[in-house]
Design an enzyme around this catalytic site. Structure first.
Site, PDB file in Angstrom:
ATOM      1  CG  LEU A 169      -1.573   1.429   1.254  1.00  0.00           C
ATOM      2  CD1 LEU A 169      -2.425   1.747   0.260  1.00  0.00           C
ATOM      3  CD2 LEU A 169      -2.590   1.193   2.628  1.00  0.00           C
ATOM      4  CG  ASP A 170      -0.484   4.931  -0.531  1.00  0.00           C
ATOM      5  OD1 ASP A 170      -0.835   4.830  -1.716  1.00  0.00           O
ATOM      6  OD2 ASP A 170      -1.386   5.575   0.567  1.00  0.00           O
ATOM      7  N   GLY A 171       3.498   1.876  -1.430  1.00  0.00           N
ATOM      8  CA  GLY A 171       4.834   1.299  -1.508  1.00  0.00           C
ATOM      9  C   GLY A 171       5.606   1.160  -2.297  1.00  0.00           C
TER      10      GLY A 171
END
Length: 157
Positions: free
Chosen positions: A100-102
């Site tokens: 996630l968002d990485g």
């Protein structure tokens, strides 16, 4: 948005996603774009992308996240920023991965804020930054100016 999108000759497809229909919605979304899309852009999508999408479109799904990652991952980053009393707000365009968002960061920008800014002001300022950052990332992607290595990008000027 249907009329606006179709006025450009672009097919409009709306597939609602709920907690109960996520697998079916993902299947329908994949059907809708398969063989028709070179790039997928997530703007205000606010859902976790199905792994099948990431497998089929590696480094071809760009998300605009409304914070300067890696700070304030996930939902409500402006609220998180306000609570922390940040002095800079920003936006990050990145390729989507299963983290996630990485995913690999393509572009970021920030703007200075003061203690006077409430959450609504942070959101207003952030929306402008988001548009600029996303436009740059998409532009660079379609011009093949981005090289992804591991979880980083090199953007050629």
């Amino acid at each position: 948005m249907r009329e606006y999108v179709e006025s450009f000759g672009i097919p409009y497809v709306h597939i609602p996603v709920t907690r109960d229909n996520k697998p079916e919605a993902a299947r329908r979304q994949l059907e809708a774009v398969e063989g028709k899309a070179d790039l997928i852009i997530l703007a205000r999508y606010m859902q976790i992308i199905a792994p099948e999408f990431i497998e089929r479109y590696p480094n071809r799904i760009i998300n605009i996240h409304h914070s300067f990652l890696p700070a304030f991952i996930g939902g409500k980053p402006y609220q998180q920023a306000y609570v922390r009393g940040v002095k800079l707000i920003g936006a990050t365009a990145h390729y989507v991965t299963e983290e996630l968002d990485g995913g690999p960061i393509i572009e970021q920008d920030v703007e200075r804020v003061t203690h006077r800014a409430d959450v609504d002001e942070l959101k207003r300022m952030g929306r402008t930054i988001e548009r600029v950052v996303l436009a740059r990332a998409v532009h660079w992607h379609i011009e093949d100016r981005i090289l992804v290595h591991q979880n980083k990008t090199v953007v050629f000027n």
